[in-house]
Design an enzyme around this catalytic site. Structure first.
Site, PDB file in Angstrom:
ATOM      1  N   GLU A 308      35.756 110.455  29.362  1.00  0.00           N
ATOM      2  CA  GLU A 308      37.409 109.849  29.028  1.00  0.00           C
ATOM      3  C   GLU A 308      37.339 108.468  28.493  1.00  0.00           C
ATOM      4  O   GLU A 308      36.257 107.608  28.837  1.00  0.00           O
ATOM      5  CB  GLU A 308      38.226 109.953  30.108  1.00  0.00           C
ATOM      6  CG  GLU A 308      39.303 108.974  30.617  1.00  0.00           C
ATOM      7  CD  GLU A 308      39.748 108.706  31.652  1.00  0.00           C
ATOM      8  OE1 GLU A 308      40.719 108.549  31.733  1.00  0.00           O
ATOM      9  OE2 GLU A 308      38.998 108.988  32.681  1.00  0.00           O
ATOM     10  N   LYS A 377      46.980 113.126  27.814  1.00  0.00           N
ATOM     11  CA  LYS A 377      47.301 113.365  29.043  1.00  0.00           C
ATOM     12  C   LYS A 377      48.129 113.369  29.385  1.00  0.00           C
ATOM     13  O   LYS A 377      49.336 112.904  28.984  1.00  0.00           O
ATOM     14  CB  LYS A 377      46.333 112.027  29.495  1.00  0.00           C
ATOM     15  CG  LYS A 377      45.989 112.437  30.901  1.00  0.00           C
ATOM     16  CD  LYS A 377      45.466 111.015  32.168  1.00  0.00           C
ATOM     17  CE  LYS A 377      44.813 111.294  32.929  1.00  0.00           C
ATOM     18  NZ  LYS A 377      44.244 110.703  34.200  1.00  0.00           N
ATOM     19  N   CYS A 431      40.181 113.053  33.536  1.00  0.00           N
ATOM     20  CA  CYS A 431      39.975 112.224  34.841  1.00  0.00           C
ATOM     21  C   CYS A 431      40.678 112.922  35.997  1.00  0.00           C
ATOM     22  O   CYS A 431      40.590 113.894  36.268  1.00  0.00           O
ATOM     23  CB  CYS A 431      40.913 110.957  35.089  1.00  0.00           C
ATOM     24  SG  CYS A 431      40.765 109.818  35.925  1.00  0.00           S
TER      25      CYS A 431
END
Length: 553
Positions: A308, A377, A431
């Site tokens: 990430e 995301k 995440c």
């Protein structure tokens, strides 16, 4: 006396019964503050059932204690009008102890830049557990209202706690960390049950399996054999079924060879402008090394995976970075990396002046440095990537932890599947998007692999990164899909659909994983039906409770 010497089992059973009966009596007779302290201690001790300890047998004591404390709170010396408040407090204190010790690692994030965020640390480590404990307090109250005592309370608590955990995973964007059902996901044979029940269904089973035996054993009616059956039977069945499922091998996808890069950059160093170039070059250098550290290049590697926000700048705005990526990659090799980008928002401050919104993205680059695929995301971290109630909270000095002016914007849902040449369809997870059961695949089409890019460097050498990895393993089993996981500083891994770890790099380890990609298996019951099986089990327990309530005391 001789019979006791010849067969110690009756004496042992009698001693256990006496001990459990005494513990039950002490819990039921405890005063208000004794009850609160006992509930908090029991809740804190219950964290030992979670990763990385996996001491689930502790729940054979702590969950019955919660049952007895609830029974005592509603029948004790408190005035009747305060009884439900006392029950709520019992559940709340249990939850506060559970979340305080289960989430203490959150404090590490406030120490990364202590000069900016240390003042907020005491509030974070107490207010988050206090808020989450409200779910347990409400569960205790409803269980008390729906039952009389003893085994009825166990059934009612299984219903309300599992429902509370489901709500905790969904309300206000959800935070299903350390859901109680994870107690039944270790060792690996037990984890296989997640493919049928999901983590919320396992929560229902957890309360029943671990709370009922001691409550029955301490019962004045001496239901010892029923207690033993409940304690041993379900666990034995789950373990046997899981072991049978694990006899199958984990075949691999032909023609795919992965290299996962874990640079282990200290979080405090990652976002300093003067470190941008060196961190980028570190990723490139590691990409050309094998697991032993030899510079072997990328010959034979089909996909390189970076974590990430691997590049602490916006690569799409840097022609030099794109050229370096193209120079690194051989033909027909692709880079999958977390990165930041700015996008034009639909709204504008004034005509002709578009707002550029930051996104936390997964990008796929081809061998000439071109962008082959992109995912933004969609499930952002509150207070980490965006600030809820921003206008109000900024006035009192709050800001998100990530150094991004204005925070991040969320991508458009539902989560798309990415087409990456050489790979089956990819479901991207950035995440903590990987901790949400039932939300991993959001479309009708099923992916062939989950790619999870993360950065657990915020949380140091604590239980947090280890719990994160374990929850990702359970997602693999629930969905019957392999997981490719790259962490900046955390635990990178390749996980088979069975939950087996094919390759792994530990916390604070700098290096790479070279691995083949496990194949997806046939859709699991959970991937097809979601929480319907949990709902059916919940309804069955509700009927059983209703039947018990009709019986004389």
């Amino acid at each position: 006396m001789s019979s006791v010497r010849g067969d110690p089992a009756p004496a042992a059973r009698q001693s256990l019964a006496i001990g459990l009966h005494a513990l039950a009596r002490r819990c039921r007779d405890a005063g208000r503050w004794q009850r609160a302290a006992a509930a908090m201690i029991a809740g804190g001790a219950s964290v030992l059932a979670m990763a990385p300890f996996f001491l689930s047998p502790v729940l054979f004591v702590t969950l019955p204690m919660l049952v007895w404390l609830i029974d005592g709170a509603r029948q004790g010396n408190d005035a009747p009008r305060w009884a439900l408040l006392s029950v709520f407090g019992t559940g709340w204190w249990f939850g506060f102890g559970y979340f305080l010790l289960g989430l203490f690692w959150v404090a590490e994030a406030f120490l990364v830049e202590a000069e900016r965020f240390l003042w907020a640390l005491p509030f974070a480590i107490t207010l988050l557990p206090a808020g989450l404990a409200l779910f347990f307090g409400a569960a205790a109250v409803i269980a008390a209202k729906a039952s009389r005592q003893g085994i009825e309370t166990v059934l009612a608590l299984a219903l309300t706690m599992s429902a509370a955990e489901w709500l905790r995973g969904h309300i206000l964007t959800g935070f299903p960390w350390n859901t109680l059902g994870y107690a039944l996901t270790h060792p690996l044979p037990l984890m296989q049950a997640a493919a049928v029940f999901g983590i919320y269904g396992l929560t229902l089973l957890t309360v029943l399996i671990f709370a009922a035996p001691a409550v029955l054993w301490a019962d004045a009616r001496q239901r010892k054999y029923a207690a033993l059956v409940i304690a041993i039977g379900p666990l034995a069945v789950l373990a046997a079924a899981g072991s049978a499922r694990l006899t199958a091998t984990d075949p691999v996808v032909d023609g795919v060879r992965l290299r996962i890069v874990q640079p282990s950059v200290p979080q405090r160093e990652k976002w300093r402008p003067e470190n941008q170039r060196s961190i980028f070059l570190e990723h490139i250098a590691l990409s050309g090394q094998d697991q032993s550290g030899l510079a072997v290049g990328l010959t034979g590697v089909t996909h390189v995976v970076w974590p990430e926000a691997a590049m602490p700048f916006r690569p799409l705005d840097s022609q030099d970075a794109l050229a370096a990526i193209g120079e690194m990659l051989p033909p027909d090799t692709y880079l999958i990396s977390g990165a930041l980008r700015l996008t034009d928002a639909s709204a504008a401050v004034a005509p002709g002046a578009p707002i550029r919104e930051a996104r936390n993205s997964l990008m796929v680059f081809d061998a000439v440095g071109g962008l082959a695929s992109l995912y933004d995301k969609i499930h952002l971290v509150p207070f980490g990537e965006y600030l809820p109630f921003k206008t109000v909270l900024e006035k009192i000095g709050l800001e998100q932890l990530v150094r991004q002016r204005g925070g991040f914007g969320a991508g458009a849902g539902p989560r798309p599947l990415l087409q990456v040449p050489g790979l089956p369809l990819v479901s991207p997870l950035i995440c903590y998007e990987a901790i949400f059961p039932g939300a991993i695949v959001q479309g009708r089409e099923r992916p062939g692999v989950l790619i999870n890019l993360t950065n657990d460097g915020w949380f140091g050498n604590t239980t947090g990164p280890r719990q994160h990895l374990h929850q990702v393993r359970v997602r693999a089993v629930e969905e019957g899909l392999p997981v490719v996981r790259a962490a900046n500083n955390g635990i990178s891994a390749v996980i088979a659909p069975s939950g087996r770890i094919v390759g792994q790099l530990g916390l604070n380890v700098r290096g790479v994983i070279d691995a083949k990609l496990p194949q997806a298996i046939m859709p699991t019951y959970y991937s097809k039906f979601g929480d319907f099986i949990f709902a059916a089990g919940w309804a069955a327990c509700a009927l059983a409770l209703f039947w018990l309530r009709q019986q004389p005391r």
